[in-house]
Motif scaffolding. Structure first.
Motif, PDB file in Angstrom:
ATOM      1  N   THR A   1       0.837  -1.195   0.000  1.00  0.00           N
ATOM      2  CA  THR A   1       0.000   0.000   0.000  1.00  0.00           C
ATOM      3  C   THR A   1       0.870   1.243   0.000  1.00  0.00           C
ATOM      4  O   THR A   1       1.845   1.329   0.730  1.00  0.00           O
ATOM      5  CB  THR A   1      -0.906   0.018   1.251  1.00  0.00           C
ATOM      6  OG1 THR A   1      -1.730  -1.141   1.236  1.00  0.00           O
ATOM      7  CG2 THR A   1      -1.773   1.257   1.276  1.00  0.00           C
ATOM      8  N   ARG A   2       0.546   2.186  -0.840  1.00  0.00           N
ATOM      9  CA  ARG A   2       1.302   3.432  -0.913  1.00  0.00           C
ATOM     10  C   ARG A   2       0.329   4.596  -0.952  1.00  0.00           C
ATOM     11  O   ARG A   2      -0.724   4.518  -1.565  1.00  0.00           O
ATOM     12  CB  ARG A   2       2.242   3.448  -2.124  1.00  0.00           C
ATOM     13  CG  ARG A   2       1.568   3.177  -3.433  1.00  0.00           C
ATOM     14  CD  ARG A   2       2.522   2.640  -4.490  1.00  0.00           C
ATOM     15  NE  ARG A   2       3.617   3.531  -4.764  1.00  0.00           N
ATOM     16  CZ  ARG A   2       4.891   3.151  -4.722  1.00  0.00           C
ATOM     17  NH1 ARG A   2       5.207   1.933  -4.377  1.00  0.00           N
ATOM     18  NH2 ARG A   2       5.858   3.985  -5.015  1.00  0.00           N
ATOM     19  N   GLY A   3       0.701   5.673  -0.279  1.00  0.00           N
ATOM     20  CA  GLY A   3      -0.173   6.823  -0.228  1.00  0.00           C
ATOM     21  C   GLY A   3      -0.501   7.193   1.208  1.00  0.00           C
ATOM     22  O   GLY A   3       0.155   6.746   2.141  1.00  0.00           O
ATOM     23  N   THR A   4      -1.521   8.007   1.379  1.00  0.00           N
ATOM     24  CA  THR A   4      -1.878   8.545   2.690  1.00  0.00           C
ATOM     25  C   THR A   4      -3.320   8.193   3.018  1.00  0.00           C
ATOM     26  O   THR A   4      -4.202   8.369   2.177  1.00  0.00           O
ATOM     27  CB  THR A   4      -1.703  10.077   2.691  1.00  0.00           C
ATOM     28  OG1 THR A   4      -0.348  10.385   2.364  1.00  0.00           O
ATOM     29  CG2 THR A   4      -2.030  10.665   4.048  1.00  0.00           C
ATOM     30  N   PRO A   5      -3.585   7.672   4.240  1.00  0.00           N
ATOM     31  CA  PRO A   5      -4.958   7.346   4.625  1.00  0.00           C
ATOM     32  C   PRO A   5      -5.906   8.509   4.362  1.00  0.00           C
ATOM     33  O   PRO A   5      -5.541   9.665   4.491  1.00  0.00           O
ATOM     34  CB  PRO A   5      -4.827   7.059   6.130  1.00  0.00           C
ATOM     35  CG  PRO A   5      -3.426   6.576   6.300  1.00  0.00           C
ATOM     36  CD  PRO A   5      -2.612   7.366   5.301  1.00  0.00           C
ATOM     37  N   CYS A   6      -7.132   8.171   4.006  1.00  0.00           N
ATOM     38  CA  CYS A   6      -8.204   9.109   3.637  1.00  0.00           C
ATOM     39  C   CYS A   6      -8.111   9.544   2.180  1.00  0.00           C
ATOM     40  O   CYS A   6      -9.110   9.970   1.606  1.00  0.00           O
ATOM     41  CB  CYS A   6      -8.233  10.356   4.524  1.00  0.00           C
ATOM     42  SG  CYS A   6      -8.577  10.024   6.257  1.00  0.00           S
ATOM     43  N   TYR A   7      -6.940   9.472   1.573  1.00  0.00           N
ATOM     44  CA  TYR A   7      -6.784   9.866   0.170  1.00  0.00           C
ATOM     45  C   TYR A   7      -6.473   8.678  -0.739  1.00  0.00           C
ATOM     46  O   TYR A   7      -6.463   8.818  -1.957  1.00  0.00           O
ATOM     47  CB  TYR A   7      -5.681  10.923   0.029  1.00  0.00           C
ATOM     48  CG  TYR A   7      -5.938  12.147   0.872  1.00  0.00           C
ATOM     49  CD1 TYR A   7      -6.844  13.122   0.467  1.00  0.00           C
ATOM     50  CD2 TYR A   7      -5.302  12.315   2.091  1.00  0.00           C
ATOM     51  CE1 TYR A   7      -7.111  14.230   1.253  1.00  0.00           C
ATOM     52  CE2 TYR A   7      -5.552  13.428   2.889  1.00  0.00           C
ATOM     53  CZ  TYR A   7      -6.459  14.377   2.467  1.00  0.00           C
ATOM     54  OH  TYR A   7      -6.729  15.476   3.260  1.00  0.00           O
ATOM     55  N   ILE A   8      -6.205   7.516  -0.153  1.00  0.00           N
ATOM     56  CA  ILE A   8      -5.844   6.343  -0.943  1.00  0.00           C
ATOM     57  C   ILE A   8      -7.076   5.769  -1.624  1.00  0.00           C
ATOM     58  O   ILE A   8      -8.106   5.541  -0.983  1.00  0.00           O
ATOM     59  CB  ILE A   8      -5.204   5.254  -0.058  1.00  0.00           C
ATOM     60  CG1 ILE A   8      -3.971   5.794   0.668  1.00  0.00           C
ATOM     61  CG2 ILE A   8      -4.813   4.045  -0.895  1.00  0.00           C
ATOM     62  CD1 ILE A   8      -3.376   4.802   1.650  1.00  0.00           C
TER      63      ILE A   8
END
Length: 342
Positions: free
Chosen positions: A181-188
């Motif tokens: 998983t890559r990215g930021t919680p709430c925006y993934i």
């Protein structure tokens, strides 16, 4: 493009005034304000030596060096010597968007920019993503769109930054393979968390954009402060309730009809962007077209059935059970019919 070697540590220390003016810090390094010998102010990002094998550095240089657009931050140079990795960017005076939409000490959002500036920022980010997806010689997927990665210049023109998680693919391709998983919680996007939702693609950026815009216009903050919503409620649910009740602005009585239409249109576009099925989301080109168009040109989106960031992902069968609420994207883009409640 500046490329430093040999005496990089000495040069970096000199231009950053011994690393005194810290602009910010992220998961992959610290950004300092610096001044080049010709007097230009720049931002120097020193990447952490403990983070990975340098993949994020290679991603950033390889992707952003291919770009040239008003809504993409400019990479002026870099150095890679004796384990030290640094990126030199144009200096953006107003800093990152999160400073303007997050209130210190609050878990929600609190925006102190007026509606017209927010509209300008929303369109600029969309144009930057459209360029990354279709305007470059190769398609670039950013995969980490969030307020911290949107910089604002002196005129509040947004510039997309931080390409450490970016992926490059051929123009005719859309899907990419990523590990973990890559990215930021709430925006993934949901497909980044679970492949049962589909393949990771440029539509993953579209999802992140939609969530970012909802944050910019305070929708998550209003949801967090309502107090009466069920703990398991996914926050777009009540946005639909507000749309149906003509209360999209949450009680702002000092707003003009023109501003009301503008904000309603942006919220409708955002709800299209966060559809659970990637194929039901518009392309960024379509997003730009809708943002520039009239409110009546934006069809009413189906309600996304997904998950709360605090909850586990729903099973794929839960998504398929909501298919009666979904609309095929091609039909949406070709249709001029609307269903607005104002």
């Amino acid at each position: 493009m500046i490329f430093w070697h040999q005496s990089d540590p000495v040069i970096l220390k000199r231009i950053t005034n011994s690393f005194r003016d810290k602009l910010g810090q992220g998961g992959y390094g610290i950004v300092y304000k610096a001044t080049l010998s010709d007097g230009r102010e720049v931002a120097v990002k020193i990447l952490s030596e403990s983070k990975g094998s340098g993949e994020e550095f290679i991603n950033e240089v390889a992707s952003i060096s291919r770009t040239s657009h008003v809504n993409i931050v400019s990479l002026l140079g870099f150095c890679y010597d004796q384990g030290r990795r640094a990126l030199i960017y144009e200096f953006i005076s107003n800093g990152s968007l999160d400073k303007y939409i997050y209130k210190s000490g609050s878990s929600g959002t609190f925006c102190n920019l007026d509606w017209n500036i927010l509209h300008k920022i929303a369109i600029g980010i969309a144009q930057g993503l459209e360029y990354l997806h279709q305007g470059c010689s190769t398609k670039i997927l950013h995969l980490d769109i969030k307020p911290e990665n949107i910089l604002l210049d002196e005129d509040f023109c947004p510039k997309i930054s931080d390409f450490g998680l970016a992926r490059i693919c051929q123009k005719k391709e859309s899907n990419v393979s990523i590990l973990g998983t890559r990215g930021t919680p709430c925006y993934i996007a949901p497909e980044v968390l679970s492949r049962s939702y589909g393949r990771v693609s440029d539509k993953s950026d579209v999802y992140s954009y939609g969530m970012l815009i909802l944050d910019m216009f305070g929708k998550r903050n209003i949801f967090n402060n309502k107090g009466s919503h069920p703990s398991e409620m996914y926050f777009p649910d009540w946005i639909y309730e507000d749309l149906n009740q003509g209360n999209i602005l949450g009680g702002h009585s000092d707003i003009s009809e023109e501003e009301n239409d503008m904000i309603t249109k942006i919220i409708l576009v955002s709800l299209w962007c966060i559809q659970p099925n990637p194929s039901h989301r518009p392309s960024m080109s379509k997003v730009v077209e809708m943002l520039h168009g009239e409110l009546e040109s934006v069809p009413f989106p189906p309600k996304p059935v997904l998950y709360s960031p605090e909850k586990s992902l729903l099973e794929a069968s839960d998504i398929s059970s909501s298919s009666k609420h979904e609309t095929i994207l091609t039909t949406t883009e070709e249709s001029s019919s609307t269903h607005h409640t104002k």
